[in-house]
Design a protein around this motif. Structure first.
Motif, PDB file in Angstrom:
ATOM      1  N   GLY A 115      39.424  92.474  57.285  1.00 38.73           N
ATOM      2  CA  GLY A 115      39.906  93.554  56.444  1.00 38.73           C
ATOM      3  C   GLY A 115      40.230  94.795  57.263  1.00 38.73           C
ATOM      4  N   ALA A 116      40.342  95.927  56.575  1.00 36.08           N
ATOM      5  CA  ALA A 116      40.738  97.178  57.208  1.00 36.08           C
ATOM      6  C   ALA A 116      39.574  97.768  58.003  1.00 36.08           C
ATOM      7  N   SER A 117      39.920  98.625  58.972  1.00 33.91           N
ATOM      8  CA  SER A 117      38.888  99.273  59.784  1.00 33.91           C
ATOM      9  C   SER A 117      38.183 100.342  58.961  1.00 33.91           C
ATOM     10  N   GLU A 118      37.065 100.851  59.490  1.00 34.30           N
ATOM     11  CA  GLU A 118      36.255 101.809  58.742  1.00 34.30           C
ATOM     12  C   GLU A 118      36.956 103.152  58.561  1.00 34.30           C
ATOM     13  N   ASN A 119      37.811 103.547  59.497  1.00 33.28           N
ATOM     14  CA  ASN A 119      38.457 104.846  59.389  1.00 33.28           C
ATOM     15  C   ASN A 119      39.816 104.771  58.679  1.00 33.28           C
ATOM     16  N   PHE A 120      40.105 103.722  58.002  1.00 29.18           N
ATOM     17  CA  PHE A 120      41.360 103.584  57.266  1.00 29.18           C
ATOM     18  C   PHE A 120      41.251 104.354  55.952  1.00 29.18           C
ATOM     19  N   ARG A 121      42.120 105.346  55.758  1.00 30.15           N
ATOM     20  CA  ARG A 121      42.139 106.161  54.546  1.00 30.15           C
ATOM     21  C   ARG A 121      43.571 106.199  54.014  1.00 30.15           C
ATOM     22  N   PRO A 122      43.906 105.400  53.036  1.00 25.42           N
ATOM     23  CA  PRO A 122      45.278 105.404  52.530  1.00 25.42           C
ATOM     24  C   PRO A 122      45.561 106.669  51.717  1.00 25.42           C
ATOM     25  N   GLU A 123      46.821 107.140  51.768  1.00 30.86           N
ATOM     26  CA  GLU A 123      47.251 108.306  50.991  1.00 30.86           C
ATOM     27  C   GLU A 123      48.377 107.868  50.070  1.00 30.86           C
TER      28      GLU A 123
END
Length: 157
Positions: A128-136
């Motif tokens: 899955g996505a990395s821990e610092n992935f923050r979608p906007e």
């Protein structure tokens, strides 16, 4: 229609043996698939038994399905000179195996023996996505997109 007695007895024996009979709606077929008589004679003999109430008829997908009734069993026993203890195979009770535990029979081969490694994953590798992935999300597309405000100079024209 005249059906020879020997053919009629063959048809009735086949019907009594299984309790059911199937005939394709092909009046020109030289032979029936189960009984060695013309298919037309099978259909007409069953039609005769149906009209007397000895057989129930169901027609589906160009096939006639005939099922013997209780009155038909009594009639065929008398016609074929069979004893009272002989019944069609569809009327015989099937002895079922008693389940060992509860109400369900045990599965063959146990539970998931053939796919032991199914859904096992290596914990050292994260998916899955990395821990610092923050979608906007900055507005949508099409109908979900917010309306653009028109400038006053364009509205006056």
């Amino acid at each position: 229609m005249f059906i020879p007695t020997s053919n009629r007895k063959l048809i009735y024996r086949a019907l009594f043996k299984d309790g059911v009979l199937v005939a394709k709606k092909d009046f020109d077929a030289p032979r029936h698939s189960e009984v060695n008589v013309p298919n037309l004679q099978v259909i007409k003999a069953m039609q005769s038994l149906t009209s007397r109430g000895y057989v129930n008829t169901q027609f589906s997908w160009q096939y006639f399905y005939y099922q013997i009734t209780d009155e038909g069993i009594a009639y065929l026993r008398e016609y074929l000179n069979l004893p009272q203890d002989v019944v069609p195979s569809s009327y015989k009770k099937v002895a079922r195996a008693v389940p060992r535990f509860g109400g369900r029979p045990e599965r063959e081969g146990g539970f998931r023996r053939d796919n032991e490694g199914y859904r096992r994953r290596d914990d050292s590798r994260k998916e899955g996505a990395s821990e610092n992935f923050r979608p906007e999300f900055r507005g949508g597309f099409g109908r979900g997109r917010p309306q653009q405000q028109q400038q006053p100079s364009q509205q006056q024209q």
